[in-house]
Design a protein around this motif. Structure first.
Motif, PDB file in Angstrom:
ATOM      1  N   VAL A  31      -7.067   9.948 -47.798  1.00  0.00           N
ATOM      2  CA  VAL A  31      -6.920   9.247 -49.074  1.00  0.00           C
ATOM      3  C   VAL A  31      -5.455   8.911 -49.338  1.00  0.00           C
ATOM      4  CG1 VAL A  31      -7.256   9.456 -51.568  1.00  0.00           C
ATOM      5  CG2 VAL A  31      -9.033  10.220 -50.019  1.00  0.00           C
ATOM      6  N   LEU A  35      -3.917   5.236 -49.810  1.00  0.00           N
ATOM      7  CA  LEU A  35      -3.048   4.868 -50.925  1.00  0.00           C
ATOM      8  C   LEU A  35      -1.836   4.084 -50.420  1.00  0.00           C
ATOM      9  CD1 LEU A  35      -2.232   5.055 -53.916  1.00  0.00           C
ATOM     10  CD2 LEU A  35      -1.173   7.246 -53.372  1.00  0.00           C
ATOM     11  N   SER A  64      -7.863   5.756 -54.918  1.00  0.00           N
ATOM     12  CA  SER A  64      -7.125   6.764 -54.156  1.00  0.00           C
ATOM     13  C   SER A  64      -6.368   7.708 -55.086  1.00  0.00           C
ATOM     14  CB  SER A  64      -6.147   6.094 -53.193  1.00  0.00           C
ATOM     15  OG  SER A  64      -6.835   5.344 -52.235  1.00  0.00           O
TER      16      SER A  64
END
Length: 77
Positions: A31, A35, A64
């Motif tokens: 994640v 991002l 995210s």
């Protein structure tokens, strides 16, 4: 050749992979990487004035950040 009786048996319960720290680390890393990619694509979308790229990148950034905040506050275990 004979094997001992304990060769094919487990010593107890098997570990649950979905509750391991390794899985949570990999999810958080994925994640965080998403991002960074989302921020890069958002910049490129703004620079190139491509609407769909800005929208999808902004969505990726928002989700995210939301996941990382939820994971750091303990809402995701």
């Amino acid at each position: 050749m004979r094997y001992e009786e304990s060769v094919g048996q487990s010593d107890g319960e098997l570990p649950v992979y979905s509750q391991s720290d390794g899985l949570h680390f990999m999810l958080n890393f994925t994640v965080a990487l998403a991002l960074l990619i989302g921020l890069g694509l958002l910049y490129l979308g703004m620079r190139g004035r491509v609407l769909w790229l800005k929208v999808w990148s902004a969505g990726l950034v928002v989700f995210s950040v939301a996941y990382l905040v939820a994971a750091s506050t303990g809402h995701i275990r």
